[in-house]
Every structure is written in structure tokens, then in C-alpha cells.
Design a protein around this motif. Structure first.
Motif, PDB file in Angstrom:
ATOM      1  N   GLU A   1     -10.335 -28.354   2.541  1.00  0.00           N
ATOM      2  CA  GLU A   1     -10.219 -26.978   2.041  1.00  0.00           C
ATOM      3  C   GLU A   1     -10.800 -26.811   0.645  1.00  0.00           C
ATOM      4  O   GLU A   1     -11.110 -25.702   0.222  1.00  0.00           O
ATOM      5  N   ALA A   2     -10.951 -27.888  -0.074  1.00  0.00           N
ATOM      6  CA  ALA A   2     -11.520 -27.806  -1.423  1.00  0.00           C
ATOM      7  C   ALA A   2     -13.045 -27.727  -1.395  1.00  0.00           C
ATOM      8  O   ALA A   2     -13.678 -27.479  -2.420  1.00  0.00           O
ATOM      9  N   GLY A   3     -13.635 -27.930  -0.216  1.00  0.00           N
ATOM     10  CA  GLY A   3     -15.089 -27.892  -0.099  1.00  0.00           C
ATOM     11  C   GLY A   3     -15.621 -26.480   0.090  1.00  0.00           C
ATOM     12  O   GLY A   3     -14.867 -25.506   0.158  1.00  0.00           O
ATOM     13  N   LYS A   4     -16.948 -26.362   0.177  1.00  0.00           N
ATOM     14  CA  LYS A   4     -17.634 -25.098   0.465  1.00  0.00           C
ATOM     15  C   LYS A   4     -18.525 -25.334   1.670  1.00  0.00           C
ATOM     16  O   LYS A   4     -19.377 -26.234   1.650  1.00  0.00           O
ATOM     17  N   TYR A   5     -18.354 -24.517   2.697  1.00  0.00           N
ATOM     18  CA  TYR A   5     -19.043 -24.734   3.963  1.00  0.00           C
ATOM     19  C   TYR A   5     -19.856 -23.513   4.370  1.00  0.00           C
ATOM     20  O   TYR A   5     -19.435 -22.371   4.139  1.00  0.00           O
ATOM     21  N   PRO A   6     -21.005 -23.736   5.001  1.00  0.00           N
ATOM     22  CA  PRO A   6     -21.688 -22.628   5.665  1.00  0.00           C
ATOM     23  C   PRO A   6     -20.864 -22.187   6.863  1.00  0.00           C
ATOM     24  O   PRO A   6     -20.079 -22.974   7.413  1.00  0.00           O
ATOM     25  N   ALA A   7     -21.027 -20.945   7.275  1.00  0.00           N
ATOM     26  CA  ALA A   7     -20.166 -20.400   8.323  1.00  0.00           C
ATOM     27  C   ALA A   7     -20.975 -19.595   9.334  1.00  0.00           C
ATOM     28  O   ALA A   7     -22.025 -19.032   9.003  1.00  0.00           O
ATOM     29  N   ILE A   8     -20.450 -19.537  10.555  1.00  0.00           N
ATOM     30  CA  ILE A   8     -21.084 -18.794  11.643  1.00  0.00           C
ATOM     31  C   ILE A   8     -20.040 -17.885  12.292  1.00  0.00           C
ATOM     32  O   ILE A   8     -18.932 -18.331  12.620  1.00  0.00           O
TER      33      ILE A   8
ATOM     34  N   ALA B   1     -16.553 -10.694   8.924  1.00  0.00           N
ATOM     35  CA  ALA B   1     -17.198 -11.107   7.667  1.00  0.00           C
ATOM     36  C   ALA B   1     -16.269 -10.876   6.478  1.00  0.00           C
ATOM     37  O   ALA B   1     -16.189 -11.717   5.567  1.00  0.00           O
ATOM     38  N   ASP B   2     -15.534  -9.761   6.471  1.00  0.00           N
ATOM     39  CA  ASP B   2     -14.563  -9.507   5.395  1.00  0.00           C
ATOM     40  C   ASP B   2     -13.554 -10.648   5.320  1.00  0.00           C
ATOM     41  O   ASP B   2     -13.202 -11.108   4.222  1.00  0.00           O
ATOM     42  N   TYR B   3     -13.073 -11.073   6.475  1.00  0.00           N
ATOM     43  CA  TYR B   3     -12.105 -12.172   6.505  1.00  0.00           C
ATOM     44  C   TYR B   3     -12.730 -13.461   5.979  1.00  0.00           C
ATOM     45  O   TYR B   3     -12.130 -14.170   5.161  1.00  0.00           O
ATOM     46  N   MET B   4     -13.939 -13.737   6.417  1.00  0.00           N
ATOM     47  CA  MET B   4     -14.575 -15.008   6.039  1.00  0.00           C
ATOM     48  C   MET B   4     -14.796 -15.115   4.538  1.00  0.00           C
ATOM     49  O   MET B   4     -14.624 -16.191   3.958  1.00  0.00           O
ATOM     50  N   VAL B   5     -15.155 -14.010   3.891  1.00  0.00           N
ATOM     51  CA  VAL B   5     -15.435 -14.094   2.453  1.00  0.00           C
ATOM     52  C   VAL B   5     -14.156 -14.229   1.626  1.00  0.00           C
ATOM     53  O   VAL B   5     -14.235 -14.482   0.413  1.00  0.00           O
ATOM     54  N   THR B   6     -12.984 -14.090   2.257  1.00  0.00           N
ATOM     55  CA  THR B   6     -11.729 -14.357   1.545  1.00  0.00           C
ATOM     56  C   THR B   6     -11.319 -15.821   1.636  1.00  0.00           C
ATOM     57  O   THR B   6     -10.377 -16.237   0.949  1.00  0.00           O
ATOM     58  N   LEU B   7     -12.001 -16.593   2.473  1.00  0.00           N
ATOM     59  CA  LEU B   7     -11.646 -18.002   2.641  1.00  0.00           C
ATOM     60  C   LEU B   7     -12.314 -18.820   1.535  1.00  0.00           C
ATOM     61  O   LEU B   7     -13.551 -18.818   1.411  1.00  0.00           O
ATOM     62  N   PRO B   8     -11.560 -19.523   0.731  1.00  0.00           N
ATOM     63  CA  PRO B   8     -12.150 -20.230  -0.406  1.00  0.00           C
ATOM     64  C   PRO B   8     -13.133 -21.314  -0.003  1.00  0.00           C
ATOM     65  O   PRO B   8     -14.001 -21.703  -0.792  1.00  0.00           O
ATOM     66  N   TYR B   9     -13.026 -21.802   1.226  1.00  0.00           N
ATOM     67  CA  TYR B   9     -13.907 -22.877   1.680  1.00  0.00           C
ATOM     68  C   TYR B   9     -15.164 -22.383   2.387  1.00  0.00           C
ATOM     69  O   TYR B   9     -15.990 -23.173   2.832  1.00  0.00           O
ATOM     70  N   VAL B  10     -15.344 -21.060   2.496  1.00  0.00           N
ATOM     71  CA  VAL B  10     -16.567 -20.501   3.078  1.00  0.00           C
ATOM     72  C   VAL B  10     -17.497 -20.067   1.957  1.00  0.00           C
ATOM     73  O   VAL B  10     -17.098 -19.349   1.037  1.00  0.00           O
ATOM     74  N   ASP B  11     -18.739 -20.500   2.031  1.00  0.00           N
ATOM     75  CA  ASP B  11     -19.767 -20.075   1.072  1.00  0.00           C
ATOM     76  C   ASP B  11     -20.260 -18.695   1.496  1.00  0.00           C
ATOM     77  O   ASP B  11     -20.927 -18.553   2.521  1.00  0.00           O
ATOM     78  N   GLU B  12     -19.925 -17.678   0.736  1.00  0.00           N
ATOM     79  CA  GLU B  12     -20.239 -16.300   1.134  1.00  0.00           C
ATOM     80  C   GLU B  12     -21.740 -16.027   1.200  1.00  0.00           C
ATOM     81  O   GLU B  12     -22.161 -15.035   1.808  1.00  0.00           O
ATOM     82  N   GLU B  13     -22.539 -16.884   0.584  1.00  0.00           N
ATOM     83  CA  GLU B  13     -23.991 -16.714   0.640  1.00  0.00           C
ATOM     84  C   GLU B  13     -24.609 -17.457   1.824  1.00  0.00           C
ATOM     85  O   GLU B  13     -25.833 -17.457   1.992  1.00  0.00           O
ATOM     86  N   ARG B  14     -23.763 -18.076   2.643  1.00  0.00           N
ATOM     87  CA  ARG B  14     -24.274 -18.879   3.763  1.00  0.00           C
ATOM     88  C   ARG B  14     -23.495 -18.546   5.038  1.00  0.00           C
ATOM     89  O   ARG B  14     -22.809 -19.382   5.610  1.00  0.00           O
ATOM     90  N   ILE B  15     -23.642 -17.301   5.478  1.00  0.00           N
ATOM     91  CA  ILE B  15     -22.989 -16.843   6.709  1.00  0.00           C
ATOM     92  C   ILE B  15     -24.062 -16.442   7.717  1.00  0.00           C
ATOM     93  O   ILE B  15     -24.951 -15.639   7.406  1.00  0.00           O
ATOM     94  N   GLY B  16     -23.985 -17.018   8.899  1.00  0.00           N
ATOM     95  CA  GLY B  16     -24.886 -16.661   9.984  1.00  0.00           C
ATOM     96  C   GLY B  16     -24.107 -16.070  11.144  1.00  0.00           C
ATOM     97  O   GLY B  16     -22.871 -15.977  11.111  1.00  0.00           O
ATOM     98  N   VAL B  17     -24.816 -15.669  12.175  1.00  0.00           N
ATOM     99  CA  VAL B  17     -24.171 -15.096  13.350  1.00  0.00           C
ATOM    100  C   VAL B  17     -24.833 -15.647  14.601  1.00  0.00           C
ATOM    101  O   VAL B  17     -26.038 -15.914  14.629  1.00  0.00           O
ATOM    102  N   LEU B  18     -24.005 -15.837  15.630  1.00  0.00           N
ATOM    103  CA  LEU B  18     -24.483 -16.234  16.953  1.00  0.00           C
ATOM    104  C   LEU B  18     -23.843 -15.302  17.973  1.00  0.00           C
ATOM    105  O   LEU B  18     -22.632 -15.055  17.913  1.00  0.00           O
ATOM    106  N   GLY B  19     -24.649 -14.794  18.892  1.00  0.00           N
ATOM    107  CA  GLY B  19     -24.112 -13.942  19.953  1.00  0.00           C
ATOM    108  C   GLY B  19     -24.595 -14.416  21.306  1.00  0.00           C
ATOM    109  O   GLY B  19     -25.761 -14.763  21.467  1.00  0.00           O
TER     110      GLY B  19
END
Length: 306
Positions: free
Chosen positions: A25-32, A93-111
């Protein structure tokens, strides 16, 4: 993995968060953000196949249930409303940017399937999404104007209007089951079309069957989808890197055609159509070989652009 409820101004959206190995949880991760097909749910291909695979590669993946579907809120059930389907992405996306371990500049999407069309449409105006991937993505609005309305969209709209009036006056809701109850029943009915038989094999057998992935539709509330188009303004607004994965065994739902169209129309400077040879729409949901081929292209794509 953990299941969460994402707050919205109207109801909660249910989502599964898939974590990378040795998650800290202390890390920063890209997110999808991972979006399920029409009539599906997060426990099917968007979560348990692609979501888990991308998490293993170091991404935090949020697979969510669309409004009115799965474990998410919204009533009456089984509505496929494109406006709210796209709005769901913003709330995730609103939820994801509140997570301290998600890098808000590294969010992608898959459908996946119809989720692919919605992902494309959402990315046009949701600039927190940095890269867009689709697997056998379909433009639900086109489908509604064509095969899903019997190629008679005006006739379908008239019927929907009459049914909605009847329901407003107290008659029972018309909920259509979009598939035969089993592959055996499909065979008895003489159904041989690739996508319909593939959907039946996936959703109506233990292979893909889940309690919330019911493929039902509230007929009276389909009118908005008839007048919607997933690719509207893609030439102007879709600028993020784009990867579109399709199978070359073409079926009636038109993902191959839609994939070619959006690659041609998107303003994205980095865009690629990946054709998985010898496989169909529903093969790409969960069959190991075509899924591995899709992931072999999607994983480096996301690692480069997210």
C-alpha cells in the motif's frame, strides 16, 4: 482481490479491485479500469480473466459492474443506458484517484465487447484515462440500430415507446432474455450464427455462467441506446494511445468491423489493430490461446503508455 462499493450521486457501483503480487500500500501503481460486456458482470471476462492477468503484471485493476447490472445499484434492473454506462467510468476514476497507491497520472482502460465501445467513448472526454485497450469491442448503438432491432430501428423505437407507456400505467415489465437457455436449445432452434452460438456456450454453461451475468434487457428502456454511437467525435476527441484486439472469425455482432472503423477514425497518433487469427468473439473472452495472444500485445501496450 477485494470487493468495494463506489459511491455515486445516484447509487453505489460494485467493483472488484485486483492487486499485483507482493502488493504494498505504500507503493505507487499504474491502474486499469476494466469494463464488462453487454449483459455481463465483473466476475466474468473483465475481472477473472483480463483483470487478474493485468494485475499479475503489476497493475491495480478495478473491474466494475455497470449501473442497473450485476451487484451495482439502479432500478429497474437490466437497463443498458449508454449515458450512465459512460458516467460509471468517471465514478470509477474518481474512486481510483482517492487510493494512495494508485498513480493518478497512470490510469488506463480496458473494455470487452460492448464494454469496449463504452471505454472508447468514455476516454474521449475523461482525460484521466491515458490509454485505451479493447478486446472484441463492439459499438452497442450500431448493434441496436441494426441486428438488435431487426434492422428496423424506427419500428423498434415505436414498440419501445408503447411498452414504456404500458409500464408507466402499471403493466408488468418486459424483460427479454437475449440468449437461448442452453447450447442444446440453440441447436434445436436451428441457430448456427457464430456469435450467438458462442455467447450461448459462454453464458449458458459452467464455462462462463455467473449469477449476475444474465444477458437480460429491459425492452422499454432501450431507446437511448438506439440513438447513441460509441464512436461519435472520435476523429476529434479520441487522442490517447489505442489498441484494438479482434478475432478474424467474424460474427454478427460486428466487433471486427467496429475495430477496423475506430482504428480508421480515431485521432490517436498511436493506434493499432491486433487481429488474432483463427479465433472468434467469444473465444477471446476466456480461451487460453487467444487470450494469451491478446495479452501478449496488451500488456506491453499498457506498460508503455500507462
Amino acid at each position: 482481490m477485494k470487493t468495494v462499493s463506489i459511491k455515486t450521486p445516484y447509487w453505489d457501483i460494485a467493483a472488484d479491485v485486483h492487486f499485483p503480487p507482493r502488493f504494498n500500500e505504500a507503493g505507487k501503481y499504474p491502474a486499469i479500469i476494466s469494463a464488462h460486456p453487454i449483459g455481463s458482470c465483473k466476475e466474468q471476462t473483465s475481472g477473472n480473466v483480463y483483470g487478474e492477468a493485468l494485475a499479475r503484471e503489476g497493475f491495480v485493476v478495478v473491474a466494475f459492474d455497470a449501473s442497473f447490472q450485476g451487484a451495482s445499484g439502479g432500478a429497474p434492473r437490466f437497463i443498458e443506458d449508454p449515458t450512465l454506462r459512460v458516467e460509471d467510468f468517471r465514478h470509477v476514476a474518481d474512486y481510483m484517484v482517492t487510493l494512495p497507491y494508485v498513480d493518478e497520472e497512470r490510469i488506463g482502460v480496458l473494455g470487452i465487447c460492448g464494454g469496449g465501445g463504452y471505454a472508447i467513448n468514455a476516454a474521449m472526454t475523461e482525460r484521466r484515462i491515458k490509454a485505451v485497450g479493447t478486446v472484441t469491442g463492439a459499438n452497442y448503438g450500431r448493434l441496436m440500430r441494426e441486428g438488435f432491432s431487426g434492422y428496423d430501428p424506427i419500428g423498434a423505437l415505436e414498440a419501445m415507446a408503447k411498452q414504456r407507456t404500458a409500464e408507466a400505467r402499471g403493466t408488468s415489465l418486459r424483460v427479454d432474455d437475449l440468449l437461448p437457455p442452453s447450447p442444446e436449445e440453440a441447436k434445436k432452434r436451428g441457430i448456427t450464427e457464430t456469435d450467438v452460438t458462442g455467447a450461448t456456450e459462454y453464458y449458458r454453461t459452467p464455462r462462463g455462467q455467473k449469477p449476475n451475468g444474465l444477458n437480460r434487457s429491459l425492452f422499454s428502456h432501450q431507446a437511448a441506446a438506439v440513438g447513441w454511437d460509441a464512436f461519435h467525435l472520435a476523429e476529434v476527441l479520441l487522442t490517447q494511445p489505442l489498441m484494438v484486439v479482434v478475432g478474424d472469425k467474424v460474427g454478427a455482432f460486428g466487433a471486427y468491423r467496429d475495430g477496423c472503423e475506430i482504428i480508421g477514425r480515431a485521432a490517436s497518433k498511436k493506434k493499432e489493430l491486433v487481429v488474432v487469427e483463427g479465433w472468434s468473439h467469444y473465444d477471446l473472452y476466456d480461451k487460453p490461446e487467444p487470450v494469451a495472444q491478446a495479452l501478449a500485445r496488451l500488456i506491453p501496450f499498457y506498460k508503455q503508455y500507462v
